[in-house]
Scaffold this motif. Structure first.
Motif, short mmCIF file in Angstrom:
data_model
loop_
_atom_site.label_atom_id
_atom_site.label_comp_id
_atom_site.label_asym_id
_atom_site.label_seq_id
_atom_site.Cartn_x
_atom_site.Cartn_y
_atom_site.Cartn_z
N LEU A 1 0.82 -1.21 0.00
CA LEU A 1 0.00 0.00 0.00
C LEU A 1 0.85 1.26 0.00
N GLU A 2 2.17 1.10 0.00
CA GLU A 2 3.07 2.24 -0.01
C GLU A 2 2.91 3.00 -1.32
N GLY A 3 3.12 4.30 -1.29
CA GLY A 3 2.93 5.12 -2.49
C GLY A 3 1.56 5.77 -2.47
N ALA A 4 1.26 6.53 -3.51
CA ALA A 4 -0.03 7.25 -3.61
C ALA A 4 -0.28 8.07 -2.34
N GLY A 5 0.79 8.74 -1.87
CA GLY A 5 0.67 9.59 -0.69
C GLY A 5 0.80 8.87 0.62
N ARG A 6 1.05 7.55 0.59
CA ARG A 6 1.19 6.79 1.83
C ARG A 6 2.66 6.41 2.02
N THR A 7 3.21 6.71 3.20
CA THR A 7 4.62 6.43 3.52
C THR A 7 4.71 5.30 4.53
N TYR A 8 5.61 4.39 4.27
CA TYR A 8 5.79 3.21 5.12
C TYR A 8 7.05 3.37 5.96
N VAL A 9 6.92 3.13 7.26
CA VAL A 9 8.09 3.05 8.15
C VAL A 9 7.90 1.85 9.06
N THR A 10 8.99 1.21 9.43
CA THR A 10 8.91 0.06 10.32
C THR A 10 9.70 0.31 11.59
N LEU A 11 9.13 -0.11 12.69
CA LEU A 11 9.81 0.05 13.96
C LEU A 11 10.87 -1.03 14.18
N ASP A 12 11.07 -1.89 13.19
CA ASP A 12 12.23 -2.78 13.20
C ASP A 12 13.50 -2.00 12.90
N ASN A 13 13.35 -0.81 12.30
CA ASN A 13 14.48 0.08 12.07
C ASN A 13 14.79 0.81 13.38
N TYR A 14 16.02 0.67 13.87
CA TYR A 14 16.34 1.20 15.19
C TYR A 14 16.27 2.72 15.23
N GLY A 15 16.56 3.39 14.10
CA GLY A 15 16.43 4.83 14.07
C GLY A 15 14.99 5.26 14.23
N VAL A 16 14.10 4.57 13.52
CA VAL A 16 12.67 4.86 13.63
C VAL A 16 12.17 4.54 15.04
N LEU A 17 12.62 3.41 15.58
CA LEU A 17 12.20 3.02 16.92
C LEU A 17 12.65 4.05 17.96
N ASP A 18 13.87 4.53 17.82
CA ASP A 18 14.38 5.54 18.76
C ASP A 18 13.55 6.82 18.67
N GLN A 19 13.20 7.24 17.46
CA GLN A 19 12.38 8.44 17.31
C GLN A 19 10.98 8.21 17.87
N ALA A 20 10.44 7.00 17.68
CA ALA A 20 9.11 6.70 18.19
C ALA A 20 9.07 6.83 19.71
N ARG A 21 10.16 6.46 20.36
CA ARG A 21 10.19 6.50 21.82
C ARG A 21 10.54 7.89 22.36
N ARG A 22 11.38 8.62 21.63
CA ARG A 22 11.85 9.91 22.13
C ARG A 22 11.04 11.08 21.58
N GLU A 23 10.68 11.02 20.30
CA GLU A 23 9.97 12.13 19.66
C GLU A 23 8.79 11.59 18.84
N PRO A 24 7.81 10.99 19.50
CA PRO A 24 6.71 10.35 18.75
C PRO A 24 5.92 11.33 17.89
N ASP A 25 5.70 12.55 18.37
CA ASP A 25 4.92 13.51 17.59
C ASP A 25 5.66 13.89 16.31
N ALA A 26 6.97 14.00 16.38
CA ALA A 26 7.76 14.32 15.19
C ALA A 26 7.69 13.18 14.17
N LEU A 27 7.73 11.95 14.65
CA LEU A 27 7.64 10.79 13.75
C LEU A 27 6.34 10.82 12.97
N LEU A 28 5.26 11.16 13.65
CA LEU A 28 3.95 11.13 13.01
C LEU A 28 3.77 12.25 11.98
#
Length: 422
Positions: free
Chosen positions: A42-69
């Motif tokens: 479903l990625e594309g057409a204005g939809r962006t995919y990120v996975t929390l298996d990526n440690y950078g994404v996971l770190d941002q999710a825990r520290r700066e969740p509003d920025a991630l969103l």
């Protein structure tokens, strides 16, 4: 070994429709059913995919969740169970802007996570379940069985509708197997199971056994510890094996507890965990009085017959495994119906029994399963009893069988080959 190319999943159209209507859609299901692969599609057409298996994404999710969103107006967050703290940020974002399709969340079953989603995103999220692959999905058709025919067409048209539809062609073993030219049997399908990687990539029984063993180890040592405190993993595994050996049987808690060597109350807790983690399918008993269903013993199947066979010690598939294939197909199919039918079974105190009852407000469709290739009129006797008891609510009955022909066994019971129904 290269993974197989993407094959359409039955849930795809439903998922896209939900994203057009709701701000948050949650895809649940057992580990390795293909949730991440579906989300990437479903990625594309204005939809962006990120996975929390990526440690950078996971770190941002825990520290700066509003920025991630804020990364994209439509965001897919895969493996959401790794950062439950994101849920409050998602709630804030949705409360500020309820545009449909803002967030697609995926993750393996986790009691704390699902409870958190239900509580934090109440009124904001809808849920869909991705079950193991059906035969139609594995064949590339993105479909489940032909159950719509029995609900949407009058019985006089069933044979023509079944003959004219796009029933999946046998996919056979994965390429490279010397038997790939031979038609697939339901026993082959049961052994292969519906988890995409072993079903599509592993040709040998030994390779699939190794995969199932690794799956069980991950499930026992990682998933269960996230689900709940399991004080007796050995007892849990014995209980799981006992259910695999009693496939399609009534959920007799006392007998299962005895087989597993654990207290009855513990057995019930473990059965609930197997169900909430999408390993067990619980089929309730049909009764006109709905309250009676709650006190009758359900029948238990595994969501994946290949894993059930592995747990049972690699036994030869039996008629119970064909029933299990039908149960899995029915559960996947009902997920995409606008008004989800109930999938039940029927049993009387005198021993009459029907394997499955598809219940809608308009009709009851009783379905029996016989693995034999040759049927006898006597095989329809329990369906006849059911139809007599419930009268005009039942347009006709169906027997799914191991043979090759579609025909009326009696005036009101249609015999349908397993590979025409699924």
């Amino acid at each position: 070994m290269r993974p197989a190319p993407y094959l359409p999943r039955i849930l795809e159209a439903t998922l896209r429709a939900r994203l057009e209507a709701f701000p948050v859609v949650v895809v649940t299901g057992a580990r390795q059913t293909g949730k991440s692969t579906l989300a990437r599609e479903l990625e594309g057409a204005g939809r962006t995919y990120v996975t929390l298996d990526n440690y950078g994404v996971l770190d941002q999710a825990r520290r700066e969740p509003d920025a991630l969103l804020q990364r994209a107006p439509r965001l897919t967050l895969d493996e959401i169970q790794r950062a439950p703290e994101l849920l409050l940020a998602i709630k804030r974002a949705v409360d500020a802007d309820r545009t449909p399709g803002r967030f697609l969340l995926t993750g393996s079953a986790n009691l704390d996570l699902m409870k958190g989603v239900a509580e934090t995103l109440a009124g904001r999220a809808v849920y869909v379940t991705l079950w193991p692959m059906t035969r139609g999905e594995a064949a590339g058709g993105g479909s489940a069985g032909r159950w719509n025919v029995f609900l949407d067409e009058p019985p006089r048209d069933w044979i023509d509708a079944l003959a004219g539809g796009a029933a999946a062609a046998p996919s056979g073993p994965p390429s490279g197997d010397s038997t790939a030219r031979n038609p697939e049997t339901w026993k082959d399908l049961a052994r292969r199971g519906g988890y995409p990687f072993p079903a599509l990539n592993l040709a040998s029984e030994a390779d699939r056994a190794a995969w199932f063993e690794a799956y069980l180890r991950t499930y026992l040592e990682r998933d269960l510890r996230q689900l709940a405190a399991i004080e007796n993993l050995t007892g849990f595994l014995r209980l799981a094996r006992a259910t695999a050996l009693r496939l399609g049987g009534l959920s007799n808690q006392a007998n299962l507890a005895r087989d597993a060597g654990i207290p009855s109350t513990t057995a019930q807790r473990y059965l609930d965990l197997l169900e909430v983690s999408y390993q067990l399918l619980r089929v309730e008993s049909y009764a006109v009085n709905r309250n009676k269903r709650l006190v009758k013993q359900p029948r238990l199947y595994w969501s994946d017959p290949g894993l059930a066979l592995h747990l049972a010690g690699g036994i030869e598939p039996t008629g119970a495994h064909l029933e299990n294939l039908i149960a899995g197909d029915l559960f996947a199919w009902r997920e995409i119906r606008t008004h989800r039918p109930n999938i039940l079974f029927w049993r009387t105190s005198k021993g009459a029994e029907v394997d499955f009852v598809i219940e809608t407000p308009r009709a009851l469709i009783p379905v029996d399963v016989k693995s034999r290739q040759q049927l006898r009129v006597a095989d329809a006797r329990h369906l006849a009893t059911f139809m007599r008891d419930y009268g005009d609510a039942v347009p006709a009955g169906v027997i799914i069988h191991g043979g090759r022909d579609t025909y009326w066994l009696t005036e009101r019971v249609l015999a349908v080959p397993w590979n025409r129904a699924t």
